[in-house]
Every structure is written in structure tokens, then in C-alpha cells.
Design an enzyme around this catalytic site. Sequence first.
Site, PDB file in Angstrom:
ATOM      1  N   ARG A 245       0.847  -1.185   0.000  1.00 59.44           N
ATOM      2  CA  ARG A 245       0.000   0.000   0.000  1.00 59.44           C
ATOM      3  C   ARG A 245       0.880   1.231   0.000  1.00 59.44           C
ATOM      4  NH1 ARG A 245      -3.639  -2.324  -1.451  1.00 59.44           N
ATOM      5  NH2 ARG A 245      -5.701  -2.587  -0.586  1.00 59.44           N
ATOM      6  N   GLU A 274      -1.986   8.040  -3.967  1.00 59.33           N
ATOM      7  CA  GLU A 274      -2.320   7.646  -5.344  1.00 59.33           C
ATOM      8  C   GLU A 274      -3.770   8.013  -5.664  1.00 59.33           C
ATOM      9  OE1 GLU A 274      -1.348   3.427  -4.736  1.00 59.33           O
ATOM     10  OE2 GLU A 274      -3.457   2.967  -5.079  1.00 59.33           O
ATOM     11  N   HIS A 292      -0.921   0.530  -9.615  1.00 54.97           N
ATOM     12  CA  HIS A 292      -1.660  -0.370  -8.713  1.00 54.97           C
ATOM     13  C   HIS A 292      -2.330  -1.509  -9.497  1.00 54.97           C
ATOM     14  CE1 HIS A 292      -3.684  -0.414  -4.500  1.00 54.97           C
ATOM     15  NE2 HIS A 292      -3.577  -1.637  -4.984  1.00 54.97           N
TER      16      HIS A 292
HETATM   17  C1  DGY Z   1      -5.847  -5.468  -2.918  1.00 54.96           C
HETATM   18  O1  DGY Z   1      -6.519  -6.456  -3.160  1.00 54.96           O
HETATM   19  O2  DGY Z   1      -5.778  -4.994  -1.790  1.00 54.96           O
HETATM   20  C2  DGY Z   1      -5.137  -4.857  -4.066  1.00 54.96           C
HETATM   21  O3  DGY Z   1      -4.342  -3.812  -3.678  1.00 54.96           O
HETATM   22  C3  DGY Z   1      -6.152  -4.429  -5.109  1.00 54.96           C
HETATM   23  O4  DGY Z   1      -5.825  -4.963  -6.299  1.00 54.96           O
END
Ligand code: DGY
Length: 336
Positions: A245, A274, A292
Amino acid sequence: MGTIDMNHPQRVWVSRPLFPEVVAKLAEHFEVLAESEDQRRSPEQLRAKLAEVDGALLGLADRVDAAVLAGNRRLKAIANLGVGYNNLDIDALNAAGIVATNTPDVLTESVADYAWALLLAAARRVSAAERWLRAGHWQGMRFDDWLSVDVHGKALGILGMGRIGQAVARRAAGFGMAVSYHNRRPLPAELEQACRARYVDKPTLLRESDHLVLVLPFTPENRHAIGAPELAAMKPTAVLVNIARGGIVDDAALAAALREGRLGAAGLDVFEGEPAVHADLLKLDNVVLSPHIASATADTRRAMASLAADNLIAALGRGPRAGRPPTPINPAVLAK
Ligand code: DGY
């Protein structure tokens, strides 16, 4: 939360464009309001939308907290499209009696593959070399040009050893790497053996890793888990990969370390704030950037969407698993 009236038609909102077959699956049970544009919404807009539905299938950009839920008497379930759910305030959802679900497992292997894609691309300078070639600079092969660092045989560090971290570790055997990890708790011995991974403390992980992959959840404690002090503790040749993240890494400190040669390279799929990306990162050649997309294979995104729909259907008391969504985040709400 109100009780479920099975005679009353339920309405659900799908906040992002989704595969038509998944919307059709929801439509077998509900009146579906499905968005066709991927928009960012203000808390007020989100609040207004959620006030008029029984359930919502949300993306990671939809931030739900107590203010967004204030006065909502109708909403009973949120199905989050992702394994991470830092966009949801679980305490606020619990207080409101709203069931929340996520999409674990179905994305584990694709996300682990992508961690390797970023690691290999950053270590071997794939993106920078391609940009250079496309710009027409290639006049012939220079033997001492485009030198990079090896991946095989090196020390791989993994910070965060949940399902995705373990899947990243398992792949390292093919590269003959020594794998170390740090996690809140060491894995059980049999899992450590399956991953051929050794538990170390965080300072050791930072100091010894040639390549470090971040796979930890974003919690308040993990904000800037990799900041200036941690970057200073790493090898100046190290490659850092963040598929977890934005906000886990201090992007400004990372850009400074990359620019000043205090870190070798980075591969980043997630960013603080982001979709904005720190302007200094955009100027650097020793960082591979992507929007992402770690889970974005067609199969995996379909599986995530389908699981989210199954969760919503079950959480709203419909379908073969009525009342038992496959992957709840706050199952205590269901028990009430
Ligand atoms: C998640 O599943 O948390 C990813 O970051 C999204 O694709």
C-alpha cells in the site's frame, strides 16, 4: 442496521465499472445501480449513494468512515474489491452493524507474480533500458553499458509474511535465493520450511537484504514502516519493491535515497496519495512505476469481482450461502 425483509426488493450499488457477468449475477437477486465510470467521489457523494442502498460493492478508492455512515439506516453490507481494506473504518462499520467483506486468496498468486515482475524489472533496469532504446539512443552494443544487479543467488527479504509474502518466498527457490522475513509473529515451522524462509528482526532484514519486498497491510502502525532511517539501514545497492500500500513507504525519503545513490532501485505499484505519484519519483530512472495493477490479470480480477458479488449476495441473505458470506472481515456483526 435494519433487519432483512425478504419480501422487500433490495438495492445494491456497484461503485466502479465491473464485468457485465458479475453485474448480471447481482441482478439475479437485487435491483442494481452500476456505475459505468471510474470516478472519485467526495465523502458527501459517497454518503448520499450509500444512504439509498442495502448493499454496496466498493473499490479501494471509496473511503467509508463514521462520517460517511452517519444517519444511514439502510446499508447492511459492503463488499470490498480487494484483499486490503484500509479504505474501510471497521470500528465504524461494527458500530453501525454493517457486514464488510474482502477478496483474499483469489489474488495471492497473481500479486506474488507481479512482485517478481517489479523486482526483476527494477534490478535489471528493464524499463529504463526500454525507454532509452525507444528514444533511438541504441547505436550498437557496449559491453560495459547497462550494468545492473543480479537477482539469482542473492538475499531476498520479505517484510510482511501473510499469504502473499509466502507466495513471493516460494518463488525464490527457483532463483536460488536465501529468503529472510520479518512479520508480527514468526510463521509456524512447517510454513517456514515450505517457504524456505528464516525469521529475522526488522533491523537484520533491512541490513542483510539485497532485495526487499513489502507485503504488509496498511495500518496506522505501518505508516512509513520504510522511511528515511530504514532506507539508511539498507544496502546502497538494494532493490525495494512495494506491492502493499502507498503510505507504507515514505515516498519523498525513497526518492531522495534513489536520487542520491543510497538505494539501488525500486519497483513501486502503490503510492502515497495515489493516483498522484510523488513528482521526484517521476524524474528518476532507477525506479519502475505502475498504477496499482499487481492483481490485474483478467482471471484474477474476474475472480475478485465474482467473490465480492458472492459475498454481497450472501451478506444480504440471498443465494446458497445466505447469511454466510465466504470472506467476511467483521464476522462478529453476522453473529448478532
Ligand atoms: C488489494 O486487493 O488490496 C489490491 O491492492 C487491489 O488490487
